[in-house]
Design a protein around this motif. Structure first.
Motif: not given
Length: 217
Positions: A154-163
Motif C-alpha cells: 500500500g505504501g508503494k502504491m501511495k508513492t506511485l500515485m503521489q509520484g
C-alpha cells in the motif's frame, strides 16, 4: 581419491583462513554500498537539483518545468529499481529500509513545497502529505529498537500515485490534463491517509511485541 583438496570440497579438514572474522565483517560493511543503496543515495542528491530547476525564471517557465519533471521522474524510477534489485539479489539492508523512504520523502517534500509556494497546489494538500510522511518517519525511529517497518504494498502504491500526481503538477499542463491531475492528486491524498493509519497500526503492534519479548527474558 577425487584429487580435490578437503578445503575445496568443504571437508572437515579445512582450516579457517587467517582473519576470517575480519573478512566477514568487511563483506558485511561493503554490502552497505550495494547498487540498490547507491540508487537511493542518488535520489537524495537529485533533490537540490530538482529545486533549482523548478524555481528557474520564477518557477513558471514551461521548459525549466520540463527539466524539473525529468529530474523528478528519474528519482521516482530509481525508487522502483532499487527496491526491485534489493529484493531480487538479496541486497536488503537496514540502511536501505530506512534511507529508501527518507529519499522518497525528500524529493516528494521538495516538489510539494515548491508547487505550493508557486501557488499551483493548495497548502493543505502539502500539509496532509508531509504530516503523514514525517509522522511515519518518526514512527519508524520510535520502534526501531524492536524492529524495522518495511515499506508495504500500500505504501508503494501511495508513492506511485503521489509520484504521478505531483509529476503532472510539475509539468505546465492545461485543458483536460490539468483537470485529470486534480483527480489523480485526490486519489493520492486518500491513499496517503489510509496507508498512514496502517503504518500507525503496524508500529503499535511491533512495539507491543517488542516490549512483551523483552519482559519475558
Amino acid at each position: 581419491m577425487t584429487g580435490v583438496p578437503a578445503s575445496a570440497a568443504g571437508g572437515t579438514g579445512a582450516k579457517p583462513a587467517p582473519g576470517g572474522k575480519l573478512g566477514a565483517a568487511a563483506v558485511n560493511q561493503a554490502s552497505l554500498w550495494n547498487v540498490a543503496n547507491l540508487l537511493t543515495m542518488m535520489r537524495l542528491v537529485l533533490v537540490p537539483g530538482f529545486v533549482v530547476l523548478m524555481l528557474q525564471d520564477g518557477g513558471y517557465d514551461p521548459a525549466w518545468r520540463a527539466w524539473a519533471w525529468a529530474a523528478f521522474a528519474v528519482a521516482m524510477i530509481t525508487d522502483i529499481f532499487d527496491g526491485h534489485l534489493a529484493r531480487t539479489y538479496n541486497l536488503v539492508t537496514d540502511f536501505g529500509k530506512i534511507a529508501d523512504p527518507i529519499a522518497d520523502k525528500a524529493i516528494m517534500g521538495a516538489a510539494l513545497l515548491c508547487l505550493s509556494a508557486l501557488g499551483d497546489l493548495p497548502w493543505w494538500v502539502t500539509g496532509v502529505i508531509l504530516f503523514r510522511e514525517l509522522g511515519i518517519t518518526v514512527l519508524r525511529f520510535w520502534v526501531i529498537r524492536h524492529g524495522v517497518i518495511p515499506a508495504s504494498r500500500g505504501g508503494k502504491m501511495k508513492t506511485l500515485m503521489q509520484g504521478v500526481a505531483v509529476g503532472m503538477y510539475v509539468l505546465a499542463l492545461t485543458g483536460p490534463l490539468a483537470t485529470l491531475r486534480f483527480w489523480v492528486m485526490a486519489a493520492a491524498v486518500v491513499l496517503t491517509v489510509v496507508t498512514g493509519l496502517d503504518y500507525v497500526r503496524q508500529a503499535i503492534v511491533l512495539r507491543r511485541a517488542g516490549i512483551a519479548a523483552e519482559s519475558s527474558r
